[in-house]
Design a protein around this motif. Structure first.
Motif, mmCIF file in Angstrom:
data_model
loop_
_atom_site.group_PDB
_atom_site.id
_atom_site.type_symbol
_atom_site.label_atom_id
_atom_site.label_comp_id
_atom_site.label_asym_id
_atom_site.label_seq_id
_atom_site.Cartn_x
_atom_site.Cartn_y
_atom_site.Cartn_z
ATOM 1 N N GLY A 39 36.852 41.142 44.984
ATOM 2 C CA GLY A 39 38.238 41.501 44.734
ATOM 3 C C GLY A 39 38.919 40.609 43.711
ATOM 4 O O GLY A 39 40.123 40.700 43.505
ATOM 5 N N GLU A 40 38.144 39.753 43.072
ATOM 6 C CA GLU A 40 38.655 38.829 42.069
ATOM 7 C C GLU A 40 38.480 39.446 40.688
ATOM 8 O O GLU A 40 37.477 40.096 40.426
ATOM 9 C CB GLU A 40 37.818 37.545 42.157
ATOM 10 N N THR A 41 39.437 39.230 39.795
ATOM 11 C CA THR A 41 39.275 39.728 38.429
ATOM 12 C C THR A 41 38.319 38.799 37.676
ATOM 13 O O THR A 41 38.111 37.652 38.080
ATOM 14 C CB THR A 41 40.610 39.789 37.661
ATOM 15 N N ILE A 42 37.793 39.300 36.582
ATOM 16 C CA ILE A 42 36.917 38.465 35.754
ATOM 17 C C ILE A 42 37.691 37.236 35.276
ATOM 18 O O ILE A 42 37.170 36.125 35.294
ATOM 19 C CB ILE A 42 36.352 39.277 34.564
ATOM 20 N N GLU A 43 38.944 37.429 34.902
ATOM 21 C CA GLU A 43 39.747 36.305 34.425
ATOM 22 C C GLU A 43 39.946 35.256 35.522
ATOM 23 O O GLU A 43 39.817 34.057 35.282
ATOM 24 C CB GLU A 43 41.099 36.791 33.918
ATOM 25 N N GLU A 44 40.249 35.707 36.742
ATOM 26 C CA GLU A 44 40.434 34.771 37.858
ATOM 27 C C GLU A 44 39.155 34.001 38.141
ATOM 28 O O GLU A 44 39.179 32.789 38.355
ATOM 29 C CB GLU A 44 40.875 35.525 39.118
ATOM 30 N N ALA A 45 38.031 34.704 38.140
ATOM 31 C CA ALA A 45 36.740 34.051 38.404
ATOM 32 C C ALA A 45 36.410 33.039 37.312
ATOM 33 O O ALA A 45 35.901 31.949 37.608
ATOM 34 C CB ALA A 45 35.637 35.101 38.512
ATOM 35 N N CYS A 46 36.725 33.375 36.081
ATOM 36 C CA CYS A 46 36.480 32.446 34.973
ATOM 37 C C CYS A 46 37.321 31.183 35.137
ATOM 38 O O CYS A 46 36.834 30.069 34.921
ATOM 39 C CB CYS A 46 36.784 33.108 33.637
ATOM 40 N N MET A 47 38.579 31.348 35.518
ATOM 41 C CA MET A 47 39.453 30.186 35.704
ATOM 42 C C MET A 47 38.906 29.271 36.801
ATOM 43 O O MET A 47 38.871 28.056 36.632
ATOM 44 C CB MET A 47 40.873 30.634 36.037
ATOM 45 N N VAL A 48 38.478 29.853 37.899
ATOM 46 C CA VAL A 48 37.953 29.071 39.021
ATOM 47 C C VAL A 48 36.699 28.300 38.615
ATOM 48 O O VAL A 48 36.487 27.168 39.039
ATOM 49 C CB VAL A 48 37.647 29.993 40.228
ATOM 50 N N HIS A 49 35.871 28.913 37.764
ATOM 51 C CA HIS A 49 34.594 28.310 37.388
ATOM 52 C C HIS A 49 34.631 27.561 36.055
ATOM 53 O O HIS A 49 33.606 27.063 35.599
ATOM 54 C CB HIS A 49 33.505 29.386 37.340
#
Length: 67
Positions: A39-49
């Motif tokens: 349920g995470e956007t690609i942008e959100e996942a990129c920020m987290v990682h």
């Protein structure tokens, strides 16, 4: 042709083509199988990682265009 954007959910990208999982894992997103990541956007996942979003989106869209 299907394309992803920074707002595409990880789960949506995987439904387009499961090969996207390999690209995400190679980029450092090893939690692709985690239910929360779906349920995470690609942008959100990129920020987290700590991953740059635009190059990853280009890589995924190039893959989708060829497959």
């Amino acid at each position: 042709m299907e394309k992803v954007t920074k707002d595409t959910l990880i789960g949506e990208a995987l439904m387009m083509n499961m090969g996207v999982a390999e690209i995400l894992m190679e980029s450092g997103m090893h939690c692709v199988g985690c239910p929360a990541s779906q349920g995470e956007t690609i942008e959100e996942a990129c920020m987290v990682h700590g991953i740059e979003t635009d190059p990853l989106i280009i890589k995924i869209n190039d893959f989708l265009a060829k497959n």
